[in-house]
Design an enzyme around this catalytic site. Structure first.
Site, PDB file in Angstrom:
ATOM      1  N   ASP A  14      -8.161  11.093 -18.892  1.00 41.79           N
ATOM      2  CA  ASP A  14      -8.360   9.655 -18.878  1.00 41.79           C
ATOM      3  C   ASP A  14      -8.060   9.165 -20.293  1.00 41.79           C
ATOM      4  O   ASP A  14      -8.806   9.437 -21.228  1.00 41.79           O
ATOM      5  CB  ASP A  14      -9.815   9.377 -18.468  1.00 41.79           C
ATOM      6  CG  ASP A  14     -10.129   7.903 -18.352  1.00 41.79           C
ATOM      7  OD1 ASP A  14      -9.441   7.103 -19.015  1.00 41.79           O
ATOM      8  OD2 ASP A  14     -11.073   7.563 -17.630  1.00 41.79           O
ATOM      9  N   ARG A  33       0.817  -1.227   0.000  1.00 41.42           N
ATOM     10  CA  ARG A  33       0.000   0.000   0.000  1.00 41.42           C
ATOM     11  C   ARG A  33       0.847   1.272   0.000  1.00 41.42           C
ATOM     12  O   ARG A  33       0.315   2.367  -0.087  1.00 41.42           O
ATOM     13  CB  ARG A  33      -0.997  -0.009   1.172  1.00 41.42           C
ATOM     14  CG  ARG A  33      -2.045   1.095   1.083  1.00 41.42           C
ATOM     15  CD  ARG A  33      -3.112   0.994   2.149  1.00 41.42           C
ATOM     16  NE  ARG A  33      -2.591   0.678   3.450  1.00 41.42           N
ATOM     17  CZ  ARG A  33      -1.917   1.535   4.233  1.00 41.42           C
ATOM     18  NH1 ARG A  33      -1.725   2.775   3.860  1.00 41.42           N
ATOM     19  NH2 ARG A  33      -1.459   1.137   5.400  1.00 41.42           N
ATOM     20  N   LYS A  39      -8.861  -2.263 -18.987  1.00 46.08           N
ATOM     21  CA  LYS A  39      -9.245  -2.269 -20.398  1.00 46.08           C
ATOM     22  C   LYS A  39      -8.070  -2.710 -21.278  1.00 46.08           C
ATOM     23  O   LYS A  39      -7.634  -3.835 -21.159  1.00 46.08           O
ATOM     24  CB  LYS A  39      -9.795  -0.896 -20.774  1.00 46.08           C
ATOM     25  CG  LYS A  39     -10.781  -0.314 -19.745  1.00 46.08           C
ATOM     26  CD  LYS A  39     -12.033  -1.162 -19.572  1.00 46.08           C
ATOM     27  CE  LYS A  39     -12.843  -0.786 -18.335  1.00 46.08           C
ATOM     28  NZ  LYS A  39     -13.233   0.606 -18.220  1.00 46.08           N
ATOM     29  N   TYR A  53     -16.595   9.037 -18.557  1.00 47.46           N
ATOM     30  CA  TYR A  53     -16.988   7.680 -18.154  1.00 47.46           C
ATOM     31  C   TYR A  53     -18.019   7.751 -17.016  1.00 47.46           C
ATOM     32  O   TYR A  53     -17.876   8.576 -16.103  1.00 47.46           O
ATOM     33  CB  TYR A  53     -15.721   6.942 -17.703  1.00 47.46           C
ATOM     34  CG  TYR A  53     -15.974   5.603 -17.078  1.00 47.46           C
ATOM     35  CD1 TYR A  53     -16.346   4.512 -17.854  1.00 47.46           C
ATOM     36  CD2 TYR A  53     -15.851   5.426 -15.703  1.00 47.46           C
ATOM     37  CE1 TYR A  53     -16.584   3.282 -17.271  1.00 47.46           C
ATOM     38  CE2 TYR A  53     -16.089   4.200 -15.118  1.00 47.46           C
ATOM     39  CZ  TYR A  53     -16.455   3.132 -15.916  1.00 47.46           C
ATOM     40  OH  TYR A  53     -16.692   1.918 -15.334  1.00 47.46           O
TER      41      TYR A  53
HETATM   42  C1  LIG Z   1     -13.644   1.403 -17.230  1.00 47.13           C
HETATM   43  C2  LIG Z   1     -13.253   2.816 -17.269  1.00 47.13           C
HETATM   44  C3  LIG Z   1     -12.935   3.502 -16.102  1.00 47.13           C
HETATM   45  C4  LIG Z   1     -13.018   2.863 -14.723  1.00 47.13           C
HETATM   46  O1  LIG Z   1     -12.078   1.859 -14.581  1.00 47.13           O
HETATM   47  P1  LIG Z   1     -12.219   0.649 -13.516  1.00 47.13           P
HETATM   48  O2  LIG Z   1     -10.988  -0.129 -13.732  1.00 47.13           O
HETATM   49  O3  LIG Z   1     -13.491  -0.070 -13.837  1.00 47.13           O
HETATM   50  O4  LIG Z   1     -12.293   1.294 -12.174  1.00 47.13           O
HETATM   51  C5  LIG Z   1     -12.541   4.813 -16.211  1.00 47.13           C
HETATM   52  N1  LIG Z   1     -12.492   5.431 -17.406  1.00 47.13           N
HETATM   53  C6  LIG Z   1     -12.797   4.812 -18.552  1.00 47.13           C
HETATM   54  C7  LIG Z   1     -12.714   5.548 -19.833  1.00 47.13           C
HETATM   55  C8  LIG Z   1     -13.191   3.484 -18.530  1.00 47.13           C
HETATM   56  O5  LIG Z   1     -13.517   2.872 -19.663  1.00 47.13           O
END
Ligand SMILES: *Cc1c(COP(=O)(O)O)cnc(C)c1O
Length: 375
Positions: A168, A43, A193, A97
């Site tokens: 993001d 952590r 992803k 998102y």
């Molecule tokens: C899935 C996703 C998230 C969140 O990610 P997690 O791993 O599910 O917490 C944030 N931004 C985008 C663009 C996403 O596709």
């Protein structure tokens, strides 16, 4: 070196004891502290497996340092809260998102943070900035409409007003877009992803300067979203093939988008690679490839549910970025939490379907969509 090479080689922990070519999995959560500068602890985000992945991701995004976390939302929440607190203001895109949208609407008021949602344009971001603004949070391409924002202009707005800019970059991946080079301060990813890429991992990362990474790490230590060594290793292994996966996925998506755009059964295709797409010109200046996500609206005579159930190869499933092609209805999944009128205002209709294109053969994917449209 080029990203394809960095995917394979950068960051690997050299195992001098055995000469093994892969990073060993260090299973310990407890590490000796005598005669060491740094106390290793999962952590604290400083174990060898965490550091190996962070080094690889830093090299891909051109970052000095980063924090690897247990989900994309952990990366987003830790990054925002590192730079915005009670009394501060945050500007974010309303097309973010769904989970990020929810983080703002569910948590910011509670934390004393004010916020403004804006349309996907640098002009709208500039207009929303106030003297209290500490963070601008954007995505490009956006989910699920694949909207594009001028990243360099947003970075410029941030610099002019001393505001931390966060993007993001999940949809584009570092192979198709490198926002730090465009002047953005912090890049976050849902590693769940493309970085993980096999629909079997949940993780996230924030990549930035050494100074800002330290601020994010401090917040993340309190929030506690660390990643264990086995998951770190799985992610490191996945990243070695990131470039081949994303290159194939991007090629497949371009083929499918072009094919869909010509069909009468499809009302609209959202893909920044299409020359008549509203974001195409800006995307061309800031993306190396247009990515492997697209969305489309079915014509009125094809009920989305019927179409989804007719697909044989493409799975109706949530999430994205894996080697297999997935499809989902944003109105029923990622954006189900939004009120129907807000969805409608943003442009997410009930007939909109989002396709995460995998590494399969594009002809097989097209054949599956074709048979499902014909019924
Ligand atoms: C899935 C996703 C998230 C969140 O990610 P997690 O791993 O599910 O917490 C944030 N931004 C985008 C663009 C996403 O596709």
């Amino acid at each position: 070196m080029h990203n394809q090479t960095l995917c394979v080689h950068s960051g690997t922990y050299h195992d001098e004891q055995t000469g093994g070519v892969n990073t060993p999995i260090f299973t310990s959560s407890s590490f000796g502290y005598l005669d060491r500068d740094d106390i290793a602890y999962p952590r604290y985000f400083n174990t060898p497996n965490q550091q190996a992945v962070v080094r690889k991701l830093c090299s891909l995004e051109g970052a000095e340092d980063g924090v690897l976390l247990s989900s994309g939302m952990a990366a987003i929440s830790s990054s925002v809260l590192a730079f915005a607190g009670a009394g501060d203001h945050v500007v974010l895109l309303s097309e973010l998102y769904g989970g990020t949208h929810g983080f703002a609407t569910d948590m910011f008021e509670h934390l004393g943070i004010s916020y403004t949602f804006v349309a996907t344009s640098a002009g709208a971001v500039a207009e929303a900035v106030t003297p209290a603004t500490k963070v601008i949070l954007i995505e490009s391409p956006t989910n699920p409409l694949l909207g594009i924002i001028d990243i360099a202009r947003v970075a410029q707005i941030g610099r002019e007003h001393d505001i931390v800019t966060i993007i993001d970059n999940t949809f584009a991946t570092p192979l198709n877009q490198q926002p730090l080079a465009l002047g953005i301060d912090v890049v976050v990813h849902s590693g769940t992803k493309y970085l993980g890429g096999h629909s079997d991992l949940c993780c996230g990362v924030a990549l930035t300067s050494s100074l800002r990474a330290e601020s994010i790490r401090n917040v993340a230590r309190s929030l506690g979203g660390s990643l264990n060594a086995s998951s770190c290793y799985l992610l490191e292994r996945s990243l070695k093939t990131l470039s081949v996966r994303v290159e194939r996925q991007t090629q497949n998506a371009a083929r499918i988008a072009g094919w869909l755009a010509k069909l009468d059964a499809i009302r609209k295709v959202n893909y920044p690679g299409l020359s008549d797409s509203p974001g195409h010109a800006v995307a061309q200046t800031q993306m190396k490839g247009f990515g492997a996500m697209l969305s489309f609206e079915l014509a009125d005579n094809i009920p989305p549910d019927t179409f989804l159930r007719r697909l044989n190869l493409i799975s109706p499933a949530v999430s994205l970025g894996g080697v297999e092609t997935l499809i989902c209805s944003p109105a029923e999944t990622s954006h189900a939490g939004l009120p129907a009128e807000e969805r409608c205002r943003i442009g997410i209709s009930d007939s909109l379907l989002r396709l995460s294109v995998g590494i399969e053969n594009a002809d097989d994917l097209i054949a599956d969509i074709e048979q499902a449209l014909q019924g």
